[in-house]
Design a protein around this motif. Structure first.
Motif, PDB file in Angstrom:
ATOM      1  N   ARG A 103       0.972  -1.170  -0.045  1.00  0.00           N
ATOM      2  CA  ARG A 103       0.094  -0.041  -0.028  1.00  0.00           C
ATOM      3  C   ARG A 103       0.818   1.042   0.006  1.00  0.00           C
ATOM      4  O   ARG A 103       1.938   1.190   0.741  1.00  0.00           O
ATOM      5  N   MET A 104       0.522   2.165  -0.906  1.00  0.00           N
ATOM      6  CA  MET A 104       1.342   3.320  -1.024  1.00  0.00           C
ATOM      7  C   MET A 104       0.492   4.369  -0.165  1.00  0.00           C
ATOM      8  O   MET A 104      -0.659   4.507   0.183  1.00  0.00           O
ATOM      9  N   PHE A 105       1.231   5.703  -0.108  1.00  0.00           N
ATOM     10  CA  PHE A 105       0.824   6.827   0.404  1.00  0.00           C
ATOM     11  C   PHE A 105       0.836   8.052  -0.148  1.00  0.00           C
ATOM     12  O   PHE A 105       1.493   8.897   0.108  1.00  0.00           O
ATOM     13  N   PHE A 106       0.173   8.010  -1.530  1.00  0.00           N
ATOM     14  CA  PHE A 106      -0.046   9.236  -2.272  1.00  0.00           C
ATOM     15  C   PHE A 106      -0.979  10.024  -1.817  1.00  0.00           C
ATOM     16  O   PHE A 106      -2.078   9.827  -1.558  1.00  0.00           O
ATOM     17  N   GLU A 107      -0.536  11.304  -2.518  1.00  0.00           N
ATOM     18  CA  GLU A 107      -1.776  12.174  -1.709  1.00  0.00           C
ATOM     19  C   GLU A 107      -2.488  12.891  -2.808  1.00  0.00           C
ATOM     20  O   GLU A 107      -3.790  13.201  -2.776  1.00  0.00           O
ATOM     21  N   ASP A 108      -1.833  12.618  -4.264  1.00  0.00           N
ATOM     22  CA  ASP A 108      -2.514  13.094  -5.377  1.00  0.00           C
ATOM     23  C   ASP A 108      -3.032  12.099  -6.438  1.00  0.00           C
ATOM     24  O   ASP A 108      -3.216  12.295  -7.598  1.00  0.00           O
ATOM     25  N   LEU A 109      -2.871  10.687  -5.970  1.00  0.00           N
ATOM     26  CA  LEU A 109      -3.390   9.632  -7.047  1.00  0.00           C
ATOM     27  C   LEU A 109      -4.475   8.841  -6.222  1.00  0.00           C
ATOM     28  O   LEU A 109      -4.619   8.828  -5.111  1.00  0.00           O
ATOM     29  N   GLU A 110      -5.400   8.520  -7.104  1.00  0.00           N
ATOM     30  CA  GLU A 110      -6.622   7.681  -6.832  1.00  0.00           C
ATOM     31  C   GLU A 110      -6.297   6.408  -6.810  1.00  0.00           C
ATOM     32  O   GLU A 110      -5.749   5.715  -7.678  1.00  0.00           O
ATOM     33  N   GLU A 111      -6.931   5.696  -5.520  1.00  0.00           N
ATOM     34  CA  GLU A 111      -6.526   4.127  -5.539  1.00  0.00           C
ATOM     35  C   GLU A 111      -7.914   3.593  -6.480  1.00  0.00           C
ATOM     36  O   GLU A 111      -8.967   4.057  -6.218  1.00  0.00           O
ATOM     37  N   MET A 112      -7.394   2.652  -7.124  1.00  0.00           N
ATOM     38  CA  MET A 112      -8.500   2.078  -8.170  1.00  0.00           C
ATOM     39  C   MET A 112      -8.781   0.828  -7.558  1.00  0.00           C
ATOM     40  O   MET A 112      -8.172  -0.106  -6.991  1.00  0.00           O
ATOM     41  N   PRO A 113     -10.139   0.111  -8.008  1.00  0.00           N
ATOM     42  CA  PRO A 113     -10.276  -1.129  -7.596  1.00  0.00           C
ATOM     43  C   PRO A 113      -9.689  -2.209  -8.559  1.00  0.00           C
ATOM     44  O   PRO A 113      -8.949  -1.763  -9.676  1.00  0.00           O
ATOM     45  N   LEU A 114      -9.236  -3.356  -7.810  1.00  0.00           N
ATOM     46  CA  LEU A 114      -8.432  -4.294  -8.391  1.00  0.00           C
ATOM     47  C   LEU A 114      -9.282  -4.976  -9.449  1.00  0.00           C
ATOM     48  O   LEU A 114     -10.488  -5.100  -9.830  1.00  0.00           O
ATOM     49  N   PRO A 115      -8.522  -5.420 -10.607  1.00  0.00           N
ATOM     50  CA  PRO A 115      -9.085  -6.303 -11.884  1.00  0.00           C
ATOM     51  C   PRO A 115      -9.566  -7.494 -11.269  1.00  0.00           C
ATOM     52  O   PRO A 115      -8.991  -8.222 -10.329  1.00  0.00           O
ATOM     53  N   SER A 116     -10.272  -8.345 -11.993  1.00  0.00           N
ATOM     54  CA  SER A 116     -10.697  -9.841 -11.393  1.00  0.00           C
ATOM     55  C   SER A 116      -9.486 -10.684 -11.509  1.00  0.00           C
ATOM     56  O   SER A 116      -8.408 -10.508 -12.340  1.00  0.00           O
ATOM     57  N   GLY A 117      -9.252 -11.502 -10.669  1.00  0.00           N
ATOM     58  CA  GLY A 117      -8.053 -12.419 -10.611  1.00  0.00           C
ATOM     59  C   GLY A 117      -7.146 -12.009  -9.291  1.00  0.00           C
ATOM     60  O   GLY A 117      -6.278 -12.520  -9.039  1.00  0.00           O
ATOM     61  N   ALA A 118      -7.168 -10.575  -9.007  1.00  0.00           N
ATOM     62  CA  ALA A 118      -6.343 -10.171  -8.201  1.00  0.00           C
ATOM     63  C   ALA A 118      -6.929 -10.257  -6.609  1.00  0.00           C
ATOM     64  O   ALA A 118      -8.090 -10.057  -6.571  1.00  0.00           O
ATOM     65  N   VAL A 119      -5.991 -10.513  -5.582  1.00  0.00           N
ATOM     66  CA  VAL A 119      -6.437 -10.777  -4.219  1.00  0.00           C
ATOM     67  C   VAL A 119      -6.367  -9.447  -3.781  1.00  0.00           C
ATOM     68  O   VAL A 119      -5.122  -8.826  -3.485  1.00  0.00           O
ATOM     69  N   GLN A 120      -7.434  -8.845  -2.784  1.00  0.00           N
ATOM     70  CA  GLN A 120      -7.238  -7.586  -2.282  1.00  0.00           C
ATOM     71  C   GLN A 120      -6.109  -7.713  -1.113  1.00  0.00           C
ATOM     72  O   GLN A 120      -5.953  -8.534  -0.303  1.00  0.00           O
TER      73      GLN A 120
END
Ligand SMILES: C[S@@+](CC[C@H](N)C(=O)[O-])C[C@H]1O[C@@H](n2cnc3c(N)ncnc32)[C@H](O)[C@@H]1O
Length: 161
Positions: free
Chosen positions: A136-153
């Motif tokens: 997990r990163m700590f970006f102030e100005d980037l938006e976190e996106m949902p993961l594609p299918s097949g990826a594990v949270q």
């Protein structure tokens, strides 16, 4: 979960996120940055799947499989907290895709390093570009996106400018 389960989830997630990000940014011409070459597996994957974009690798020292080693012009060697800002001064915010896989086995150290690296990584990303990271990163100005299918949270993260 066993360590084997976690490792497999991480690998499956890495591939799913990379494939998604490669497709999502395929219309962009800017370079791809691989942060952490290691054995070179994910570099090899990027090189196999990406056409028409340069791939630059940032790594302390090359220790990869011979088939998965960038040429001299695309290997930016040294301490990444120094080489990444130097590259920004030379190239500006041009990256279409950044893959950050810099972590080791110590979870607390990985979190601390992700905090250090986030402000060094974000300025490289062109508008519409994506960051894929194993931590997990700590970006102030980037938006976190949902993961594609097949990826594990929790095993992979995607951020967009
Ligand atoms: C988990 S490995 C990368 C594995 C790679 N993605 C693969 O598929 O084989 C992390 C790499 O990041 C590099 N690295 C970690 N911290 C670094 C730093 N401060 N400067 C430069 N390289 C670093 C390490 O040398 C290591 O090779």
């Amino acid at each position: 979960m066993s360590r084997l389960d976690i490792f497999i989830d991480r690998m499956v997630s890495q591939r799913a996120c990379l494939d998604y990000a490669i497709a999502e940014t395929a219309h962009m011409g800017g370079p791809v940055y691989e942060l952490g070459l290691g054995n070179g597996r994910t570099f090899h994957h990027l090189r196999e799947k990406i056409r028409g974009r340069e791939i630059f690798v940032f790594e302390r020292a090359i220790a990869s499989h011979p088939d998965s080693t960038p040429d001299e012009d695309h290997a930016i060697l040294g301490e990444i907290t120094e080489t990444l800002p130097a590259r920004l001064a030379d190239a500006g915010p041009v990256a279409s895709l950044i893959h950050a896989d810099l972590g080791g086995h110590n979870a607390a150290k990985n979190v601390a390093f992700a905090k250090t690296m986030s402000p060094l990584i974000a300025p490289h990303l062109a508008p519409g570009g994506l960051v894929i990271s194993s931590d997990r990163m700590f970006f102030e100005d980037l938006e976190e996106m949902p993961l594609p299918s097949g990826a594990v949270q929790g095993r992979c993260f995607i951020y967009r400018r």
